[in-house]
Design a protein around this motif. Structure first.
Motif, mmCIF file in Angstrom:
data_model
loop_
_atom_site.group_PDB
_atom_site.id
_atom_site.type_symbol
_atom_site.label_atom_id
_atom_site.label_comp_id
_atom_site.label_asym_id
_atom_site.label_seq_id
_atom_site.Cartn_x
_atom_site.Cartn_y
_atom_site.Cartn_z
ATOM 1 N N CYS A 197 0.846 -1.184 0.000
ATOM 2 C CA CYS A 197 0.000 0.000 0.000
ATOM 3 C C CYS A 197 0.889 1.243 0.000
ATOM 4 C CB CYS A 197 -0.907 -0.008 1.232
ATOM 5 S SG CYS A 197 -2.231 1.207 1.176
ATOM 6 N N ARG A 198 0.526 2.217 -0.803
ATOM 7 C CA ARG A 198 1.428 3.346 -1.041
ATOM 8 C C ARG A 198 0.679 4.667 -0.903
ATOM 9 N NH1 ARG A 198 2.743 2.125 -6.139
ATOM 10 N NH2 ARG A 198 4.370 0.669 -5.507
ATOM 11 N N ARG A 199 1.360 5.644 -0.262
ATOM 12 C CA ARG A 199 0.821 6.989 -0.123
ATOM 13 C C ARG A 199 1.617 7.968 -0.985
ATOM 14 N NH1 ARG A 199 0.332 5.036 5.405
ATOM 15 N NH2 ARG A 199 -1.773 5.398 6.220
ATOM 16 N N CYS A 200 0.901 8.841 -1.707
ATOM 17 C CA CYS A 200 1.522 9.890 -2.525
ATOM 18 C C CYS A 200 1.209 11.260 -1.941
ATOM 19 C CB CYS A 200 0.961 9.881 -3.946
ATOM 20 S SG CYS A 200 1.577 8.615 -5.049
ATOM 21 N N LEU A 229 5.305 21.987 6.607
ATOM 22 C CA LEU A 229 4.959 20.603 6.256
ATOM 23 C C LEU A 229 6.165 19.772 5.820
ATOM 24 C CD1 LEU A 229 1.613 20.709 4.210
ATOM 25 C CD2 LEU A 229 2.099 19.287 6.199
ATOM 26 N N GLY A 230 7.339 20.369 5.757
ATOM 27 C CA GLY A 230 8.482 19.699 5.158
ATOM 28 C C GLY A 230 8.781 18.303 5.672
ATOM 29 N N LEU A 231 8.879 18.146 7.000
ATOM 30 C CA LEU A 231 9.186 16.835 7.574
ATOM 31 C C LEU A 231 8.083 15.827 7.280
ATOM 32 C CD1 LEU A 231 10.756 17.723 11.044
ATOM 33 C CD2 LEU A 231 11.919 16.868 9.009
ATOM 34 N N HIS A 232 6.861 16.280 7.221
ATOM 35 C CA HIS A 232 5.742 15.389 6.914
ATOM 36 C C HIS A 232 5.778 14.959 5.452
ATOM 37 C CE1 HIS A 232 2.976 16.333 10.556
ATOM 38 N NE2 HIS A 232 4.224 16.595 10.862
ATOM 39 N N ILE A 233 6.031 15.910 4.555
ATOM 40 C CA ILE A 233 6.104 15.586 3.127
ATOM 41 C C ILE A 233 7.154 14.511 2.877
ATOM 42 C CG2 ILE A 233 6.880 16.514 0.895
ATOM 43 C CD1 ILE A 233 5.373 19.119 1.629
ATOM 44 N N ASP A 234 8.262 14.613 3.548
ATOM 45 C CA ASP A 234 9.345 13.647 3.344
ATOM 46 C C ASP A 234 9.000 12.240 3.831
ATOM 47 O OD1 ASP A 234 11.018 15.385 2.055
ATOM 48 O OD2 ASP A 234 12.188 15.926 3.836
ATOM 49 N N GLN A 235 7.917 12.084 4.570
ATOM 50 C CA GLN A 235 7.522 10.768 5.059
ATOM 51 C C GLN A 235 6.661 9.984 4.062
ATOM 52 O OE1 GLN A 235 8.608 9.461 8.048
ATOM 53 N NE2 GLN A 235 9.855 11.318 8.101
ATOM 54 N N TYR A 236 6.189 10.643 3.013
ATOM 55 C CA TYR A 236 5.339 9.950 2.035
ATOM 56 C C TYR A 236 6.163 8.984 1.190
ATOM 57 C CZ TYR A 236 1.191 12.731 3.022
ATOM 58 O OH TYR A 236 0.088 13.300 3.630
ATOM 59 N N ASP A 237 5.503 7.940 0.703
ATOM 60 C CA ASP A 237 6.186 6.946 -0.131
ATOM 61 C C ASP A 237 6.584 7.529 -1.482
ATOM 62 O OD1 ASP A 237 5.746 4.672 1.692
ATOM 63 O OD2 ASP A 237 3.643 4.972 1.196
ATOM 64 N N VAL A 238 5.705 8.339 -2.055
ATOM 65 C CA VAL A 238 5.952 8.954 -3.367
ATOM 66 C C VAL A 238 5.698 10.450 -3.250
ATOM 67 C CG1 VAL A 238 5.254 9.036 -5.795
ATOM 68 C CG2 VAL A 238 5.296 6.842 -4.597
ATOM 69 N N ILE A 239 6.704 11.244 -3.631
ATOM 70 C CA ILE A 239 6.622 12.703 -3.558
ATOM 71 C C ILE A 239 6.782 13.240 -4.975
ATOM 72 C CG2 ILE A 239 7.596 14.798 -2.550
ATOM 73 C CD1 ILE A 239 8.841 12.864 -0.385
ATOM 74 N N ILE A 240 5.761 13.935 -5.456
ATOM 75 C CA ILE A 240 5.735 14.414 -6.838
ATOM 76 C C ILE A 240 5.826 15.940 -6.839
ATOM 77 C CG2 ILE A 240 4.416 14.470 -8.992
ATOM 78 C CD1 ILE A 240 3.012 11.893 -7.998
ATOM 79 N N ARG A 241 6.731 16.468 -7.658
ATOM 80 C CA ARG A 241 6.884 17.917 -7.806
ATOM 81 C C ARG A 241 6.849 18.278 -9.289
ATOM 82 N NH1 ARG A 241 8.822 19.517 -2.654
ATOM 83 N NH2 ARG A 241 9.866 17.803 -1.564
ATOM 84 N N MET A 242 6.745 19.574 -9.561
ATOM 85 C CA MET A 242 6.643 20.039 -10.935
ATOM 86 C C MET A 242 7.700 21.087 -11.243
ATOM 87 S SD MET A 242 3.679 18.810 -9.813
ATOM 88 C CE MET A 242 2.878 20.155 -8.940
ATOM 89 N N ASN A 243 8.272 20.969 -12.423
ATOM 90 C CA ASN A 243 9.196 21.953 -12.986
ATOM 91 C C ASN A 243 10.294 22.358 -12.008
ATOM 92 O OD1 ASN A 243 8.409 22.183 -15.691
ATOM 93 N ND2 ASN A 243 6.671 23.467 -15.158
ATOM 94 N N ASN A 244 10.545 23.651 -11.895
ATOM 95 C CA ASN A 244 11.696 24.115 -11.113
ATOM 96 C C ASN A 244 11.331 24.537 -9.692
ATOM 97 O OD1 ASN A 244 10.250 26.383 -11.764
ATOM 98 N ND2 ASN A 244 11.999 27.604 -12.439
#
Length: 372
Positions: free
Chosen positions: A155-158, A172-187
């Protein structure tokens, strides 16, 4: 799977907790066990929408205020600590009329057996780009989904990290880094913004003009995926991977200067399947007041649809344009104001907002920063 060893609702740079450890979040979220008795409506409508319910008209405010930082962290921690349930997003999508168009979409192009929308030009297809695509794919040692992103895993969280100014100050930085998949856009940068935006990147969707020129921004990046907006974008990708710079005349066709190098190995590159952009645009058409023309979605909207193909739970952070506040920051990392969005004519941000709100209301995605 998500590790909660470092997860906290406390600000790492503040000695006082944002909420007492025993405090239970006040925001209703879709991580609670489905067997719990709870009214369907209250189960899916988060508190910041209920807070703006007009009791006279029984309608919802179109401008819900962003959540305060302590509520943002509390909601995020609650979501991450809840039990991950397989196919959560897919099951919630069934509530939407457009659900069939949002599932089972190929994510990355493969060499064989892929329908690449040859009947439409980029970005909705690859008509006229066959030779350029073949050449670019030849330089990619790995195509399609890597093992770590296939649905037959656990099971995976994005989390899809948008560039909206609402992310600034969210912590939210430390929380974001805990997700299995982290998606960002451009620069959209992480360096210097780790406190609010996190530091890791699983997939960064880019087009040439939007690629970051800072080599350090790719230090913790697993995959850079090209979104093809014109045939020349494929030649740019070939150039970046092969380390053979584009010719002078080719560079003139880009609307701004593009980078010659991205410091990643060839196996870290992919090409987004145009079906992601095409299907997203078709769904947005149902929400648009501008009928009769194809809609080109933003990379953010495309990233959300991509996340629905990859993960069981999807959260959004930094999403939501508030056009009624023209002086508000457009992005979390620069001084450009919201009014700048009125000058662009490519995207239909109003239809995107309606679409994303419906995903939130159905429980298919969670809006961490509360600006949708």
């Amino acid at each position: 799977m998500v590790s909660l060893n470092r997860l906290s609702v406390e600000d790492p740079q503040d000695v006082s907790p944002l909420l007492p450890e025993a405090a239970e979040p006040k925001v209703t979220t879709p991580v609670e066990h489905e067997r719990e008795a709870m009214p369907r409506k209250d189960f899916f409508i988060s508190r910041y929408y209920r807070r703006n319910l007009d009791k006279r008209t029984h309608s919802y405010s179109l401008l819900p205020p962003p959540l305060p930082p302590q509520e943002v962290l509390n909601l995020s921690a609650w979501l991450l600590s809840g039990r991950c349930q397989r196919r959560w997003c897919v099951e919630r999508l069934k509530q939407l009329p457009c659900s069939s168009a949002l599932t089972d979409i190929p994510v990355f192009l493969r060499r064989e057996g892929s329908t690449a929308c040859w009947d439409a030009p980029p970005p909705l297809g690859l008509h006229g780009s066959q030779e350029h695509l073949t050449r670019a794919l030849a330089f990619l040692p790995q195509v399609g989904l890597p093992e770590t992103l296939r649905r037959d895993g656990g099971c995976r969280r994005c989390v899809v990290v948008g560039s909206g100014g609402v992310l600034h100050g969210s912590r939210l930085g430390l929380h974001i880094d805990q997700y299995d998949v982290i998606i960002r856009m451009n620069n959209a940068p992480v360096l210097g913004y780790e406190r609010d935006a996190g530091s890791r990147t699983t997939i960064r969707l880019i087009y040439p003009e939007g690629a970051s020129g800072s080599a350090d921004e790719y230090n913790k990046t697993s995959i850079v995926a090209l979104v093809v907006f014109k045939t020349l974008d494929l030649d740019w990708l070939t150039s970046v991977i092969s380390k053979q710079p584009l010719g002078f005349w080719s560079k003139l066709w880009f609307w701004k200067e593009v980078v010659d190098d991205i410091p990643l190995r060839a196996e870290n590159f992919r090409i987004l399947h145009p079906e992601i952009i095409r299907k997203t645009g078709e769904v947005l058409q149902k929400y648009s007041q501008k009928q009769g023309r194809s809609i080109v979605p933003t990379l953010g909207a495309g990233a959300v649809v991509m996340a629905l193909q990859l993960c069981d739970h999807v959260s959004l952070a930094g999403f939501g344009y508030n056009m009624q506040h023209p002086h508000a920051p457009l992005h979390y990392y620069e001084t450009v104001r919201m009014a700048a969005m009125k000058a662009q004519v490519v995207h239909d941000v109003s239809s995107e907002k309606l679409f994303l709100r419906e995903l939130v209301a159905a429980g298919a995605v969670s809006d961490l920063t509360g600006a949708l």
